[in-house]
Design a protein around this motif. Structure first.
Motif, PDB file in Angstrom:
ATOM      1  N   ALA A   1       0.819  -1.212   0.000  1.00  0.00           N
ATOM      2  CA  ALA A   1       0.000   0.000   0.000  1.00  0.00           C
ATOM      3  C   ALA A   1       0.856   1.265   0.000  1.00  0.00           C
ATOM      4  O   ALA A   1       0.573   2.226  -0.711  1.00  0.00           O
ATOM      5  N   THR A   2       1.920   1.273   0.806  1.00  0.00           N
ATOM      6  CA  THR A   2       2.791   2.450   0.870  1.00  0.00           C
ATOM      7  C   THR A   2       4.019   2.314  -0.013  1.00  0.00           C
ATOM      8  O   THR A   2       4.788   3.263  -0.158  1.00  0.00           O
ATOM      9  N   ARG A   3       4.166   1.125  -0.609  1.00  0.00           N
ATOM     10  CA  ARG A   3       5.304   0.832  -1.476  1.00  0.00           C
ATOM     11  C   ARG A   3       6.620   1.173  -0.797  1.00  0.00           C
ATOM     12  O   ARG A   3       7.481   1.867  -1.347  1.00  0.00           O
ATOM     13  N   THR A   4       6.768   0.667   0.403  1.00  0.00           N
ATOM     14  CA  THR A   4       7.992   0.872   1.166  1.00  0.00           C
ATOM     15  C   THR A   4       8.489  -0.462   1.706  1.00  0.00           C
ATOM     16  O   THR A   4       7.716  -1.413   1.874  1.00  0.00           O
ATOM     17  N   ALA A   5       9.770  -0.514   1.975  1.00  0.00           N
ATOM     18  CA  ALA A   5      10.368  -1.695   2.583  1.00  0.00           C
ATOM     19  C   ALA A   5      11.418  -1.227   3.587  1.00  0.00           C
ATOM     20  O   ALA A   5      12.034  -0.166   3.416  1.00  0.00           O
ATOM     21  N   SER A   6      11.622  -2.016   4.632  1.00  0.00           N
ATOM     22  CA  SER A   6      12.621  -1.663   5.633  1.00  0.00           C
ATOM     23  C   SER A   6      13.303  -2.925   6.142  1.00  0.00           C
ATOM     24  O   SER A   6      12.741  -4.019   6.112  1.00  0.00           O
ATOM     25  N   LEU A   7      14.523  -2.750   6.613  1.00  0.00           N
ATOM     26  CA  LEU A   7      15.297  -3.855   7.175  1.00  0.00           C
ATOM     27  C   LEU A   7      15.918  -3.370   8.472  1.00  0.00           C
ATOM     28  O   LEU A   7      16.633  -2.376   8.486  1.00  0.00           O
TER      29      LEU A   7
ATOM     30  N   ALA B   1      10.718  -0.082 -10.103  1.00  0.00           N
ATOM     31  CA  ALA B   1      10.921  -1.432 -10.639  1.00  0.00           C
ATOM     32  C   ALA B   1      11.510  -2.365  -9.601  1.00  0.00           C
ATOM     33  O   ALA B   1      11.162  -3.552  -9.542  1.00  0.00           O
ATOM     34  N   GLU B   2      12.408  -1.855  -8.772  1.00  0.00           N
ATOM     35  CA  GLU B   2      12.996  -2.691  -7.721  1.00  0.00           C
ATOM     36  C   GLU B   2      11.948  -3.104  -6.708  1.00  0.00           C
ATOM     37  O   GLU B   2      11.926  -4.262  -6.258  1.00  0.00           O
ATOM     38  N   PHE B   3      11.062  -2.174  -6.343  1.00  0.00           N
ATOM     39  CA  PHE B   3      10.013  -2.530  -5.392  1.00  0.00           C
ATOM     40  C   PHE B   3       9.105  -3.605  -5.980  1.00  0.00           C
ATOM     41  O   PHE B   3       8.745  -4.574  -5.298  1.00  0.00           O
ATOM     42  N   ASP B   4       8.708  -3.434  -7.238  1.00  0.00           N
ATOM     43  CA  ASP B   4       7.810  -4.401  -7.870  1.00  0.00           C
ATOM     44  C   ASP B   4       8.427  -5.796  -7.889  1.00  0.00           C
ATOM     45  O   ASP B   4       7.752  -6.795  -7.613  1.00  0.00           O
ATOM     46  N   LEU B   5       9.718  -5.877  -8.204  1.00  0.00           N
ATOM     47  CA  LEU B   5      10.392  -7.173  -8.225  1.00  0.00           C
ATOM     48  C   LEU B   5      10.491  -7.752  -6.822  1.00  0.00           C
ATOM     49  O   LEU B   5      10.221  -8.946  -6.613  1.00  0.00           O
TER      50      LEU B   5
ATOM     51  N   LEU C   1       8.758 -11.270  -5.526  1.00  0.00           N
ATOM     52  CA  LEU C   1       9.539 -12.345  -4.934  1.00  0.00           C
ATOM     53  C   LEU C   1       9.035 -12.679  -3.534  1.00  0.00           C
ATOM     54  O   LEU C   1       8.909 -13.855  -3.160  1.00  0.00           O
ATOM     55  N   ALA C   2       8.746 -11.639  -2.736  1.00  0.00           N
ATOM     56  CA  ALA C   2       8.309 -11.855  -1.352  1.00  0.00           C
ATOM     57  C   ALA C   2       6.953 -12.549  -1.289  1.00  0.00           C
ATOM     58  O   ALA C   2       6.715 -13.377  -0.397  1.00  0.00           O
ATOM     59  N   THR C   3       6.063 -12.226  -2.212  1.00  0.00           N
ATOM     60  CA  THR C   3       4.745 -12.865  -2.200  1.00  0.00           C
ATOM     61  C   THR C   3       4.827 -14.345  -2.574  1.00  0.00           C
ATOM     62  O   THR C   3       3.890 -15.102  -2.331  1.00  0.00           O
ATOM     63  N   HIS C   4       5.949 -14.745  -3.151  1.00  0.00           N
ATOM     64  CA  HIS C   4       6.172 -16.160  -3.486  1.00  0.00           C
ATOM     65  C   HIS C   4       7.337 -16.723  -2.667  1.00  0.00           C
ATOM     66  O   HIS C   4       8.070 -17.589  -3.136  1.00  0.00           O
ATOM     67  N   ALA C   5       7.512 -16.196  -1.465  1.00  0.00           N
ATOM     68  CA  ALA C   5       8.626 -16.621  -0.610  1.00  0.00           C
ATOM     69  C   ALA C   5       8.656 -18.142  -0.472  1.00  0.00           C
ATOM     70  O   ALA C   5       7.631 -18.783  -0.267  1.00  0.00           O
TER      71      ALA C   5
END
Length: 234
Positions: free
Chosen positions: A144-150, A160-164, A168-172
């Motif tokens: 929803a926010t198109r963000t990622a954190s570690l 494009a990096e977020f989409d990829l 990948l994460a949805t098919h972990a």
């Protein structure tokens, strides 16, 4: 409000014809022929999408892309020389979201633009729900926010990096082939030569602190594809 596009192209006639076609399709287009000036305009104007040619006076497209990428959150579509794999991969490594080879038919360019713009969040997007968020140890990603954190640190990702990464994460835990990934992300099959997925995987591994020589977070499954690990995120 119309979608704002900055077309960075020094071929005056080509730029005018392209802008005219896109404008007729309800896109607001500005033209900039110089790379050095384009860099300033991209950061100041923050257009929704930049069409960026490689060969430009002042600064080439690669330099411009690298210079603006960390401060520009829109989409960068690079125009590269036909069949020049080096140009295409270098553009992706500099942070471009996609590339298209010249010469390109206007309707093909328009279709690619629309596909890229569909990935952008809109002001009316719904708040994040459980299905829009995934957590793997210290890694978090939100559709929803198109963000990622570690480990609590936000990861700077291109569209494009977020989409990829999301795909990948949805098919972990499952292997996705290059063909799977290209079909989903770009609507094309893998021709045995396209290295765009490999280039983005390489960039993602760096941003996820994954060991490039022995990656454990995004693994390469030889002869099959890539696998996003459910573990190794602590």
């Amino acid at each position: 409000m119309n979608t704002r596009i900055l077309l960075v192209e020094d071929d005056e006639r080509l730029a005018e014809l392209t802008a005219e076609y896109l404008t007729k399709n309800d896109l607001e287009v500005s033209i900039e022929p110089r790379g050095d000036v384009a860099e300033t305009r991209i950061l100041a104007e923050q257009p929704d999408l930049v069409i960026l040619d490689v060969m430009l006076p002042g600064k080439d497209g690669f330099e411009v892309c690298r210079a603006v990428r960390t401060q520009y959150r829109g989409v960068i579509l690079m125009l590269t020389a036909r069949d020049e794999d080096f140009d295409q991969i270098l553009g992706l490594e500099m942070g471009a979201d996609d590339y298209i080879a010249k010469p390109v038919q206007p309707r093909v360019l328009l279709a690619r633009i629309k596909a890229l713009l569909r990935r952008l969040p809109t002001p009316g997007d719904a708040p994040a729900g459980e299905a829009d968020n995934m957590v793997f140890g210290q890694f978090r990603i939100s559709q929803a926010t198109r963000t990622a954190s570690l480990a609590g640190e936000t990861i700077d990702l291109t569209t494009a990096e977020f989409d990829l990464l999301w795909l990948l994460a949805t098919h972990a835990g499952n292997v996705l082939s290059r063909d799977d990934l290209l079909q989903e992300l770009r609507g094309i099959g893998f021709d045995g030569l396209d290295r765009s997925i490999d280039a983005r995987i390489s960039r993602l591994r760096k941003k996820l602190n994954d060991d490039p020589d022995n990656p454990t977070r995004i693994k390469t499954v030889r002869g099959k594809g890539y696998l996003f690990s459910k573990h190794d995120w602590n």
